[in-house]
Scaffold this motif. Structure first.
Motif, mmCIF file in Angstrom:
data_model
loop_
_atom_site.group_PDB
_atom_site.id
_atom_site.type_symbol
_atom_site.label_atom_id
_atom_site.label_comp_id
_atom_site.label_asym_id
_atom_site.label_seq_id
_atom_site.Cartn_x
_atom_site.Cartn_y
_atom_site.Cartn_z
ATOM 1 N N GLU A 259 39.765 41.130 54.722
ATOM 2 C CA GLU A 259 38.382 41.055 54.261
ATOM 3 C C GLU A 259 38.381 40.759 52.769
ATOM 4 O O GLU A 259 38.909 41.540 51.986
ATOM 5 N N THR A 260 37.813 39.592 52.410
ATOM 6 C CA THR A 260 37.545 39.285 51.010
ATOM 7 C C THR A 260 38.807 39.230 50.139
ATOM 8 O O THR A 260 38.727 39.372 48.929
ATOM 9 N N SER A 297 31.803 33.678 54.391
ATOM 10 C CA SER A 297 31.273 35.002 54.734
ATOM 11 C C SER A 297 31.921 35.480 56.026
ATOM 12 O O SER A 297 32.400 34.673 56.822
ATOM 13 N N THR A 298 31.915 36.801 56.225
ATOM 14 C CA THR A 298 32.481 37.383 57.442
ATOM 15 C C THR A 298 31.767 36.844 58.669
ATOM 16 O O THR A 298 32.410 36.515 59.677
ATOM 17 N N ASP A 463 39.414 36.660 55.805
ATOM 18 C CA ASP A 463 38.290 35.862 56.322
ATOM 19 C C ASP A 463 37.730 34.880 55.297
ATOM 20 O O ASP A 463 37.270 33.810 55.636
ATOM 21 N N HIS A 464 37.763 35.254 54.030
ATOM 22 C CA HIS A 464 37.283 34.371 52.959
ATOM 23 C C HIS A 464 37.739 34.981 51.651
ATOM 24 O O HIS A 464 38.240 36.108 51.635
ATOM 25 N N HIS A 476 30.801 36.698 47.419
ATOM 26 C CA HIS A 476 31.108 35.502 48.211
ATOM 27 C C HIS A 476 29.863 35.084 48.967
ATOM 28 O O HIS A 476 28.801 35.650 48.753
#
Ligand SMILES: [Zn+2]
Length: 556
Positions: A259-260, A297-298, A463-464, A476
């Motif tokens: 995540e992130t 984004s998620t 994810d990003h 983000h």
């Protein structure tokens, strides 16, 4: 009456305020009310909009002045229409109250975090959970929403409009709508070349116009969501085959969805700080040096990762209509479970066992590992376990890791990033990566200690990425075409046990070579199937990072 007692000053003040409140705010007409409200929005809720507009369009020239003047008239008129469309004064006031609150939130996040209110941001708003919301709340936000949202929302009801017959009100509003449209058209014509450039080249700017950006984006999102109700599920994977003969030990794959985490701050990818103190010493780890995410984004990247479609064809609104990677693995006979410490699986785990590991407030990611050794003991068949991390989710980076992982100091200890220095923000963010590094190392260690009974493989991908204040942009979720590379370049890595590499006949040197090439989330679906030695009808060997590295047969 000269000796009359004077009331205490506070009573006087209270009485005066009360009198003022009861007297209300006189207003000559509905139209004045509507344009007055629209003017307030433009002047006090749109600092970011005007700032971006000036940065994009201002030149010291007559044309530029004309453009900005007409833009003011255009946005004033268009936002007034949001209030003119209601058939009664009651609904008009309700709309004005709600829009003040929406504009207060919107203006805060646009100005403080540089986010924009497009459809994807609204999707994030709808799919968020209480922990994510909690992480964003702070006293300053509450003060801002009270002063700019709740107070004007109440004052809206104190505006005294003149008695006008209902038909007269309707006629006034209809004429005002025509007037507003005429002003808008004239504005665009008066400076058409500038508008063409403004709308084409500076798209994100209009998504900061509060409150219309929030309203229009949310309406657009709800329209597409409504569209797909009850459509039958499409199964692109179709028939599934196992390519490998039965192996002596069950295969266990850990798919860790980060995540992130951004590639720029991963030590394995060349970052100068020690953010991977453990993984950098583990044999069998392959880091993919150049990995691009599907979304920023998620809500987009997670369904995209598990979709058979490449980014170019993937449409998040349609994702729920298709079966995905997990369904193909289940069809191939894998036992499957989704462990979540984030805001849910975004529809990906709809047909598999899923467990929300964090009940209530924020949890560290190790909450997903506590029962894992016991779970591994019981495994007797091929199994895939997905871990959906909380990872480096901001803005409260400091809440993502336990105190002993605060390796870089001083770390920003606020969720109001603008109050921290760049160094403090980077420190807190890097600490989240150190913690993720530790999590992954622990997961690998568990697979390693189960190696006598199980063949283990771990794939990690974020994810990003994330912006940490570069050019005033934080967090983000920027539209993909405009997002900085920092939001799109993500870490990805693979670890395999020696017995897995033998079983799959993989050439480790070959995988190291592949890891230097540019890859993307598009490869995830096919690589996982390839690593599981499963083929379905949409499997594409060219997007499988392991198939090309099999010794004898299989490889090229
Ligand atoms: Zn995310």
């Amino acid at each position: 009456m000269l000796t009359q007692h004077l009331p205490a000053p506070s009573v006087t003040l209270y009485a005066r305020l009360r009198e003022r409140w009861n007297a209300g705010i006189p207003c000559p007409s509905d139209i004045a009310f509507v344009f007055g409200v629209s003017l307030l929005w433009l002047l006090f809720y749109n600092a970011r909009f005007w700032q971006l507009t000036l940065a994009a369009m201002w030149h010291p020239s007559v044309g530029s002045v004309v453009f900005l003047t007409t833009l003011f008239a255009l946005t004033l008129s268009l936002q007034a229409i949001l209030l003119l469309i209601w058939p009664t004064r009651l609904l008009m006031r309700v709309a004005a109250s709600l829009l003040f609150v929406i504009a207060a939130f919107g203006s805060y996040f646009c100005s403080e975090y540089g986010v924009i209110m497009n459809k994807e941001m609204m999707r994030n708003v709808l799919q968020t959970d209480t922990a994510e919301v909690g992480a964003l709340l702070n006293p300053e936000l509450w003060l801002h929403v009270t002063l700019f949202g709740l107070l004007p929302a109440m004052l809206v009801w104190r505006v005294r409009l003149p008695r006008t017959p209902y038909k007269g009100q309707l006629r006034q509003r209809a004429l005002a709508i025509l007037g507003a449209l005429a002003i808008s058209l004239l504005s665009v014509f008066a400076s058409s070349a500038n508008y063409a450039s403004f709308f084409r080249e500076h798209k994100p700017v209009r998504f900061t116009l509060s409150p219309s950006a929030e309203v229009i984006s949310m309406a657009g999102l709800l329209a597409v969501t409504k569209d797909k109700t009850n459509a039958p599920l499409i199964d692109p994977g179709g028939r599934v085959e196992r390519m490998a003969a039965a192996a002596p030990k069950p295969l266990v794959m850990f798919l860790v969805i980060g995540e992130t985490a951004r590639a720029a701050n991963f030590q394995l990818g060349g970052y100068s700080r020690e953010t991977n103190p453990e993984l950098s010493h583990i044999a069998g780890v392959t880091y993919f040096w150049n990995t691009t995410s599907c979304g920023t984004s998620t809500a987009i990247s997670v369904p995209c990762l598990f979709s058979h479609l490449p980014r170019s064809d993937f449409k998040v609104d349609q994702a729920g209509r298709y079966t995905n990677l997990l369904d193909s693995l289940v069809k191939a006979g894998f036992d499957l479970e989704w462990r979540d410490n984030n805001s849910g699986c975004k529809g990906v785990c709809a047909r598999v066992a899923s467990f929300d590991y964090c009940k209530g407030s924020d949890c560290f990611d190790d909450v997903m590992l506590a029962d894992l050794p016991a779970r591994l003991e019981k495994i007797t068949r091929d199994t895939v376990i997905v871990f959906h991390q909380k990872g480096s989710h901001g803005p409260a980076y400091f809440e993502r890791y336990p105190a002993e992982f605060e390796k870089f100091q001083p770390a920003c200890r606020s969720n109001q990033l603008q109050h921290c220095t760049t160094q403090e923000i980077t420190n807190a963010y890097d600490n989240t990566l150190v913690y993720t590094d530790h999590m992954l190392a622990r997961q690998i260690a568990m697979l390693q200690s189960a190696a006598p009974r199980l063949d283990g493989l771990l794939i990690y991908v974020s994810d990003h990425g994330e912006s940490l204040g570069e050019n005033g942009i934080y967090l983000h979720g920027m539209p993909y075409a405009f997002a900085p590379a920092l939001q799109k370049q993500v870490p990805m890595l693979m670890w395999m046990s020696e017995s897995y590499a033998r079983r799959a006949r993989l050439n480790a040197g070959c995988i190291q070579t592949e890891a230097a090439l540019p890859v993307s989330h598009d490869f995830f679906y096919h690589t996982v199937l390839g690593a599981a030695e499963v083929r379905d009808q949409v499997y594409d060997r060219h997007l499988d990072l392991v198939s090309g590295c099999r010794k004898g047969g299989g490889g090229e």
